[in-house]
Design an enzyme around this catalytic site. Structure first.
Site, PDB file in Angstrom:
ATOM      1  N   THR A   1       0.014   9.129  -0.654  1.00 13.29           N
ATOM      2  CA  THR A   1       0.475  10.443  -0.195  1.00 13.29           C
ATOM      3  C   THR A   1      -0.555  11.476  -0.632  1.00 13.29           C
ATOM      4  OG1 THR A   1       1.866  10.727  -2.175  1.00 13.29           O
ATOM      5  CG2 THR A   1       2.948   9.948  -0.159  1.00 13.29           C
ATOM      6  N   ARG A   2      -0.687  12.548   0.146  1.00 15.64           N
ATOM      7  CA  ARG A   2      -1.759  13.486  -0.111  1.00 15.64           C
ATOM      8  C   ARG A   2      -1.431  14.861   0.467  1.00 15.64           C
ATOM      9  NH1 ARG A   2      -2.708   9.704   3.644  1.00 15.64           N
ATOM     10  NH2 ARG A   2      -3.109  10.398   5.771  1.00 15.64           N
TER      11      ARG A   2
ATOM     12  N   HIS B   1       0.855  -1.190   0.000  1.00 13.12           N
ATOM     13  CA  HIS B   1       0.000   0.000   0.000  1.00 13.12           C
ATOM     14  C   HIS B   1       0.888   1.234   0.000  1.00 13.12           C
ATOM     15  CE1 HIS B   1      -1.387   3.247   2.790  1.00 13.12           C
ATOM     16  NE2 HIS B   1      -2.377   3.297   1.931  1.00 13.12           N
TER      17      HIS B   1
END
Length: 296
Positions: free
Chosen positions: A135-136, A132
């Site tokens: 990033t944001r 998994h």
């Protein structure tokens, strides 16, 4: 909203799209280069790409993104790589959640903007670890921050694979502070823990949220390096394990482990909850779920 922050939003969104393009190309390359071992005779998989959209309560545009999903490949059983850029006004429940996290001014001006990349890969070969990465960037009139990380989820653990994954992340985080990797590793161990199972869902990685040091450029650079660490951390493990023979018992172990992954994402994952609560495309939000799982 200042022109300066408009530019920052555009840069962040463009980076997430660039990273998506690199990862999609690398994963299709893994499909093409498999020439021996299980599934080598199958057709190489390709991503199906779909534009996603969301609307405000009044029907006006509220952003969207790109959902890229490969199913039934010879390396990847199911993998999704999503990017999104969404905006609008947070609903009452989301406002309260943000205020509880310490975001100022939500009751006065509940506008928001968010962009990011989210990736989950479930593999054909049980010796290949699931993975998994997310990033944001999030913005409100009263605050901004970055978040995300990546973690490895093998059903059959190999210590050398775990070491390689962590070593790559440590190397990419080193320019941002000597103690940063250790702190983000501990954060991942805590975040990706499944309380009702009394265990972690995998072998960890790195994770951060609410990253705002006051230096947007530095925090953006860190977020980019978390993304840059992903392919060198993960691709060599896949190349090593995808050719190994496996048994029905190995596949059973994989399916039971996927049950852990599904439980975590549906019960605890903050991104899943936010995506569903803000009306984003449900298929895109739930892209992370495995194609098959098993519970004993």
């Amino acid at each position: 909203m200042s022109d300066d922050f408009t530019d920052k939003k555009a840069r962040a969104s463009a980076w997430f799209r660039h990273l998506r393009d690199e990862i999609v190309a690398a994963f299709e390359g893994l499909e093409d280069s498999l020439d021996t071992g299980p599934f080598a005779e199958a057709e190489p998989g390709r991503f199906d790409v779909t534009e996603t959209s969301r609307a405000s309560d009044d029907g006006s545009d509220a952003g969207g993104g790109l959902m890229s999903v490969m199913r039934g490949g010879r390396v990847f059983e199911k993998v999704g790589v999503n990017v999104s850029e969404v905006y609008g006004t947070l609903g009452e429940a989301a406002q309260k959640a943000m205020a509880a996290r310490g975001v100022p001014g939500m009751e006065d001006d509940p506008r928001f903007w968010a962009s990011g990349i989210s990736l989950v890969a479930h593999m054909q070969n049980p010796h290949c670890p699931a993975v998994h990465m997310n990033t944001r960037m999030f913005w409100t009139p009263g605050a901004w921050w970055f978040g995300g990380g990546s973690d490895l989820n093998p059903c059959i653990e190999y210590p050398e694979d775990t070491a390689h994954f962590h070593d790559q992340q440590k190397a990419h985080l080193a320019p941002h502070g000597e103690d940063l990797y250790a702190r983000l590793k501990d954060w991942a161990d805590e975040y990706f823990y499944i309380p009702h199972r009394h265990r972690a869902r995998g072998v960890g990685g790195i994770f951060m949220d609410d990253r705002n040091t006051g230096d947007w450029e530095a925090d953006f650079a860190l977020t980019q390096d978390i993304g840059r660490a992903f392919l060198p951390a993960f691709v060599p493990l896949t190349e090593r394990r995808r050719v190994q023979p496996f048994t029905e018992a190995d596949k059973d172990t994989q399916l039971v482990h996927r049950g852990l992954y599904a439980e975590y994402n549906l019960v605890y994952d903050r991104g899943t909850k936010f995506g569903l609560a803000t009306g984003h495309d449900a298929n895109a939000v739930l892209m992370s779920l495995p194609p098959l799982a098993k519970w004993h």
